[in-house]
Write an enzyme that holds these catalytic residues in place. Structure first.
Site, PDB file in Angstrom:
ATOM      1  N   ASP A  10      -6.320 -16.716 -46.254  1.00 55.58           N
ATOM      2  CA  ASP A  10      -5.335 -16.051 -45.405  1.00 55.58           C
ATOM      3  C   ASP A  10      -3.946 -16.502 -45.862  1.00 55.58           C
ATOM      4  OD1 ASP A  10      -3.588 -15.312 -43.395  1.00 55.58           O
ATOM      5  OD2 ASP A  10      -4.774 -16.166 -41.771  1.00 55.58           O
ATOM      6  N   ASP A  34       0.779  -7.389 -43.335  1.00 56.20           N
ATOM      7  CA  ASP A  34       2.113  -7.288 -42.715  1.00 56.20           C
ATOM      8  C   ASP A  34       2.028  -7.708 -41.236  1.00 56.20           C
ATOM      9  OD1 ASP A  34       4.764  -6.629 -42.391  1.00 56.20           O
ATOM     10  OD2 ASP A  34       4.502  -4.459 -42.567  1.00 56.20           O
ATOM     11  N   GLY A 119      -4.943  -2.043 -49.673  1.00 51.32           N
ATOM     12  CA  GLY A 119      -5.535  -1.878 -48.343  1.00 51.32           C
ATOM     13  C   GLY A 119      -5.248  -0.478 -47.835  1.00 51.32           C
ATOM     14  N   TYR A 121      -2.781   1.370 -48.288  1.00 50.17           N
ATOM     15  CA  TYR A 121      -2.171   2.236 -49.298  1.00 50.17           C
ATOM     16  C   TYR A 121      -3.139   2.703 -50.393  1.00 50.17           C
ATOM     17  CZ  TYR A 121       2.558   1.689 -47.331  1.00 50.17           C
ATOM     18  OH  TYR A 121       3.672   1.735 -46.519  1.00 50.17           O
TER      19      TYR A 121
HETATM   20  N1  AR6 Z   1      -3.956 -12.766 -46.063  1.00 50.29           N
HETATM   21  C1  AR6 Z   1      -4.131 -12.214 -47.299  1.00 50.29           C
HETATM   22  N2  AR6 Z   1      -4.469 -10.925 -47.496  1.00 50.29           N
HETATM   23  C2  AR6 Z   1      -4.630 -10.142 -46.397  1.00 50.29           C
HETATM   24  C3  AR6 Z   1      -4.463 -10.622 -45.080  1.00 50.29           C
HETATM   25  C4  AR6 Z   1      -4.105 -11.990 -44.936  1.00 50.29           C
HETATM   26  N3  AR6 Z   1      -3.906 -12.535 -43.737  1.00 50.29           N
HETATM   27  N4  AR6 Z   1      -4.703  -9.575 -44.215  1.00 50.29           N
HETATM   28  C5  AR6 Z   1      -5.024  -8.508 -44.968  1.00 50.29           C
HETATM   29  N5  AR6 Z   1      -4.990  -8.837 -46.282  1.00 50.29           N
HETATM   30  P1  AR6 Z   1      -2.675  -4.005 -46.562  1.00 50.29           P
HETATM   31  P2  AR6 Z   1      -1.085  -2.228 -48.326  1.00 50.29           P
HETATM   32  C6  AR6 Z   1      -5.267  -8.027 -47.485  1.00 50.29           C
HETATM   33  O1  AR6 Z   1      -3.311  -2.815 -45.933  1.00 50.29           O
HETATM   34  O2  AR6 Z   1      -2.300  -1.592 -48.870  1.00 50.29           O
HETATM   35  C7  AR6 Z   1       0.691  -2.214 -43.419  1.00 50.29           C
HETATM   36  O3  AR6 Z   1       0.495  -1.534 -42.233  1.00 50.29           O
HETATM   37  C8  AR6 Z   1      -6.085  -6.767 -47.329  1.00 50.29           C
HETATM   38  O4  AR6 Z   1      -7.467  -7.082 -47.179  1.00 50.29           O
HETATM   39  O5  AR6 Z   1      -2.215  -5.110 -45.687  1.00 50.29           O
HETATM   40  O6  AR6 Z   1       0.007  -2.639 -49.271  1.00 50.29           O
HETATM   41  C9  AR6 Z   1       2.131  -2.175 -43.917  1.00 50.29           C
HETATM   42  O7  AR6 Z   1       3.043  -2.167 -42.847  1.00 50.29           O
HETATM   43  C10 AR6 Z   1      -5.789  -6.092 -48.667  1.00 50.29           C
HETATM   44  O8  AR6 Z   1      -6.607  -6.676 -49.678  1.00 50.29           O
HETATM   45  O9  AR6 Z   1      -1.369  -3.568 -47.449  1.00 50.29           O
HETATM   46  C11 AR6 Z   1       2.159  -0.890 -44.681  1.00 50.29           C
HETATM   47  O10 AR6 Z   1       2.351   0.223 -43.830  1.00 50.29           O
HETATM   48  C12 AR6 Z   1      -4.336  -6.480 -48.944  1.00 50.29           C
HETATM   49  O11 AR6 Z   1      -4.047  -7.566 -48.029  1.00 50.29           O
HETATM   50  C13 AR6 Z   1       0.785  -0.803 -45.303  1.00 50.29           C
HETATM   51  O12 AR6 Z   1      -0.061  -1.586 -44.452  1.00 50.29           O
HETATM   52  C14 AR6 Z   1      -3.316  -5.375 -48.731  1.00 50.29           C
HETATM   53  O13 AR6 Z   1      -3.708  -4.559 -47.644  1.00 50.29           O
HETATM   54  C15 AR6 Z   1       0.756  -1.448 -46.677  1.00 50.29           C
HETATM   55  O14 AR6 Z   1      -0.501  -1.220 -47.251  1.00 50.29           O
END
Ligand code: AR6
Length: 171
Positions: A10, A34, A119, A121
């Site tokens: 995390d 985020d 994630g 996106y």
């Molecule tokens: N620590 C590390 N990685 C994490 C954590 C954490 N605590 N939580 C989730 N992940 P995403 P995106 C991972 O969807 O695709 C938001 O709503 C997750 O499993 O967080 O860039 C923003 O506001 C995945 O592998 O980001 C934007 O609207 C990775 O982080 C949108 O999502 C990225 O997933 C951005 O989408």
């Protein structure tokens, strides 16, 4: 010796100089990593982000880490995957590069990234991992302050994808 590490965990728990947030262009919080970062950093982060009035895709902005163990949070909106012909690879590389530039300029030695754009996106994981690792390794050659970058992967599939890239690209 500069290093790129891949771990599962995390990112809000990262003990280092800076963590990167996979934000959106409003910088006003959201779901995924985020949401986790905003919850852990506390409401002062929201107030700090408001002052930027958003951020274009691929650029980056820096705030304090507030209640997090990390000193700084670097916010970058990665690209939304639209099939790969809308400039997504370059925009994703820009997110990593601009985040690293800011971290280096602020004197950070240790920086952690989540898997940007893979994630909500929907950027294909293998393609995103290749761009991330290539961009980070290229930057580290010329970095003045950064000596260690850690990819903090939330799940096993993501960890495996980044681990594969790092192993393939070892000198
Ligand atoms: N620590 C590390 N990685 C994490 C954590 C954490 N605590 N939580 C989730 N992940 P995403 P995106 C991972 O969807 O695709 C938001 O709503 C997750 O499993 O967080 O860039 C923003 O506001 C995945 O592998 O980001 C934007 O609207 C990775 O982080 C949108 O999502 C990225 O997933 C951005 O989408």
């Amino acid at each position: 010796m500069k290093q790129l590490k891949v771990i599962q965990g995390d990112i809000t728990q990262f003990q280092g100089d800076a963590i990167v947030n996979a934000a959106n262009t409003t910088l006003m919080g959201g779901g995924g990593v985020d949401g986790a970062i905003h919850r852990a950093a506390g409401p002062a982060l929201y107030a700090a982000c408001e002052k930027f009035h958003g951020c274009p895709t691929g650029e980056a902005r820096i705030t304090s880490g507030f209640n997090l163990p990390a000193k700084y949070i670097i916010h970058t909106p990665g690209p939304i995957w639209r099939g790969g012909y809308s400039g997504e690879p370059q925009l994703l590389a820009n997110s990593y590069q601009n985040s690293l530039r800011l971290a280096d300029r602020y004197g950070c030695q240790t920086v952690a990234f989540p898997s940007i754009s893979t994630g909500v996106y929907a950027y294909p994981l293998g393609k995103a991992a290749a761009i991330a690792v290539q961009t980070i390794q290229k930057f580290m050659v010329k970095a003045r302050n950064i000596r260690e970058v850690t990819m903090v992967c939330f799940d096993t599939k993501t960890f495996q994808a980044y681990q594969d890239q790092v192993e393939h690209r070892l000198p």
